[in-house]
Design an enzyme around this catalytic site. Structure first.
Site, PDB file in Angstrom:
ATOM      1  CD  GLU A 360      -3.309   1.395   1.993  1.00 36.25           C
ATOM      2  OE1 GLU A 360      -4.490   0.249   1.885  1.00 36.25           O
ATOM      3  OE2 GLU A 360      -2.817   1.784   2.959  1.00 36.25           O
ATOM      4  CG  HIS A 391       4.951 -29.261   5.329  1.00 40.43           C
ATOM      5  ND1 HIS A 391       5.324 -30.347   4.670  1.00 40.43           N
ATOM      6  CD2 HIS A 391       5.588 -28.381   5.908  1.00 40.43           C
ATOM      7  CE1 HIS A 391       6.507 -31.174   5.808  1.00 40.43           C
ATOM      8  NE2 HIS A 391       6.397 -29.526   6.219  1.00 40.43           N
ATOM      9  CE  LYS A 515     -11.049   2.774   1.810  1.00 35.19           C
ATOM     10  NZ  LYS A 515      -9.686   4.272   3.582  1.00 35.19           N
TER      11      LYS A 515
END
Length: 550
Positions: A360, A391, A515
């Site tokens: 960001e 893994h 937004k």
């Protein structure tokens, strides 16, 4: 532009030769390589010897840093100058961890007294909770606190409370802290189904106090409390609001309009970016877990790193060196992926925290003066607890086609304070197992086949090229102070890289656009009008959502 400078061109020419050099050759050719590329500060040890660079590389990178006036940029950041140029304000998260006897005057005002007034207000709240004196509307002591926030109002406190759960103060009323951030309500619904409204309090954490994710959860929480306590128990609504809600925001007016009592409002400021805000009132959940003494130790550790960042020479400066390694990988070795790999279960959320902090902040493609960059900036960053990642995606690290830079992180000591001797021995053995895996993985990523002690020929599917660069960060112990230093190290690393790339790490206009468009789309979904302005794909998706409601 930085890529037009002589320092950049010198690095590009140097990289042409270094790309053909394997890490194993660098270690063979430099017997003191580990010591030369290891630095220590604030309880942290940073080993950069497994980076694909040389002393000459480091010298040229320091030339690039000076070309970008990094020393001046560090001073301007820490002195409170307006380094957030697009919003014309300083970035003063470091002010949140200044000691009470310090001073930082900005536009004629010393910020330190206000910062410590908020810390004192937090301390008063925390003391009430820990004494069992913060009671709900029916008189029962609050036992559960749910933090409603998103982004920096969630990721930082969540990460730190999990990392420092071992440091809960003894002999106090225990507060369980929970986090709900998802706008779909799934996390919150789980808590509302399990928690007792009489003993549950909500912290609304939002810098602007307009974030739709947080306010949507907050309205649901308020209705739940009003129904369960107001309607069913006959408790006055104002009492419910006063005893069950705390607000943390830079907008006291909006907190008041929503119904947060003035005594329950904690302030932070426009000059603190959300992803840099855990050091102040947004850190209330942290203080509820570790106590104010523990919270102040967290601040002190970060401040120790701030002082190191300001005072250490560039060649010995941990944030600078970590950042320059990243610049070298991204811009000159064309390594555009970066994995964060802690080998301590308490750091489970550290990679997620850094994803926001780095991407960001530095996920930008335009310089301060509005020009598109002609070079790469922030790499794609992701990670997982190292033992789990082994893994999952280590196969790609060892034998895939992608070059990836890795950060290995681990505390040197753990479990010294476990009282029972046999249990302590078992746990310390498990810690040694984690360290063995941490050290072994970085070694194999570096050496490849040369790390294997056999001389027999191997088929291609059992060959390992190595030459994957990595950094290793060791904490003396994981404590509030060393965690504070670790977080501050990465904050400053981000700033150093942004300085060299000439981008602003303190705004997030891409997030703001998302937004805005989401709000417009929500209005179309709810009002069922305006769909003709949408593209064909989005229109079809909206129509599918409408059809599902019928």
């Amino acid at each position: 532009m930085i890529d037009q400078t002589a320092a950049w061109r010198a690095l590009a020419a140097h990289a042409a030769t270094m790309r053909e050099t394997h890490l194993r050759e660098l270690f063979v050719g430099e017997t003191n390589r580990q010591a030369r590329f290891t630095r220590r500060a604030a309880g942290l040890t940073l080993d950069l010897s497994k980076q694909r660079w040389s002393t000459e590389t480091q010298r040229l990178l320091l030339d690039l840093a000076r070309e970008a006036d990094l020393p001046g940029a560090i001073r301007r950041l820490l002195d409170g100058e307006r380094v957030n140029v697009s919003e014309d304000r300083p970035a003063l998260h470091t002010a949140l961890r200044l000691p009470a006897d310090a001073a930082l005057e900005i536009d004629g005002e010393d910020l330190v007294p206000g910062v410590h007034a908020t810390l004192d207000h937090m301390a008063t709240m925390v003391e009430r909770f820990h004494a069992g004196q913060w009671r709900g509307a029916t008189g029962k002591a609050i036992r559960h606190v749910v933090n409603l926030g998103v982004g920096g109002s969630d990721l930082g406190p969540l990460m730190v409370t999990h990392a420092l759960a071992d440091f809960r103060p003894s002999g106090v009323h225990r507060i369980e802290v929970h986090f709900a951030s998802t706008m779909d309500g799934s996390q919150l619904a789980d808590y509302l189904g399990r928690l007792n409204p009489e003993t549950t309090l909500f912290v609304l954490s939002s810098k602007s106090f307009t974030t739709i994710d947080t306010l949507s959860n907050a309205r649901t929480a308020r209705d739940w409390l009003m129904t369960r306590l107001g309607v069913e128990e006959g408790v006055d609504d104002a009492l419910v609001m006063r005893q069950h809600f705390i607000g943390v925001s830079a907008s006291p007016e909006k907190m008041g309009e929503w119904g947060i009592a003035p005594a329950n409002q904690l302030e932070f400021w426009e000059w603190v970016g959300g992803r840099y805000s855990l050091w102040g009132a947004i850190g209330l959940p942290i203080a509820l877990v570790v106590g104010m003494d523990g919270f102040r130790e967290l601040l002190a550790g970060a401040h120790a790193m701030d002082r190191h960042f300001r005072e250490a020479e560039l060649a010995d400066n941990l944030p600078v060196q970590l950042a320059l390694a990243g610049i070298w990988n991204v811009n000159f070795l064309d390594i555009r992926a970066h994995s964060i790999l802690p080998y301590d279960g308490r750091l489970e959320y550290f990679a997620a925290y850094l994803e926001q902090l780095e991407m960001e902040s530095n996920g930008k493609s335009v310089t301060h003066d509005g020009h598109e960059v002609g070079y790469s900036t922030c790499p794609v960053l992701w990670g997982q607890l190292g033992p789990n990642a082994q893994h999952a995606f280590y196969q790609l690290l060892h034998q895939g086609t992608q070059a990836v830079e890795c950060d290995f992180i681990a505390p040197l000591r753990r479990y010294d304070d476990v009282a029972e001797e046999a249990t302590r021995a078992h746990l310390k053995s498990q810690h040694r197992l984690a360290l063995a895996n941490c050290f072994a993985q970085s070694r194999v990523l570096m050496l490849g086949d040369d790390a294997i002690e056999d001389d027999g020929p191997r088929p291609g599917h059992k060959r390992y090229r190595g030459n994957q660069p990595s950094s290793t960060l060791l904490l003396d112990r994981l404590t509030p102070a060393t965690l504070g230093a670790l977080i501050a190290l990465y904050e400053h690393k981000v700033f150093v890289q942004a300085t060299i790339w000439a981008i602003n790490p303190f705004d997030q206009w891409g997030v703001e656009l998302g937004k805005k468009i989401a709000g417009e789309t929500q209005r179309i979904l709810e009002r069922r009008e305006g769909i003709e302005a949408m593209d064909a794909s989005t229109r079809a998706l909206i129509e599918a959502a409408w059809a599902a409601e019928e």
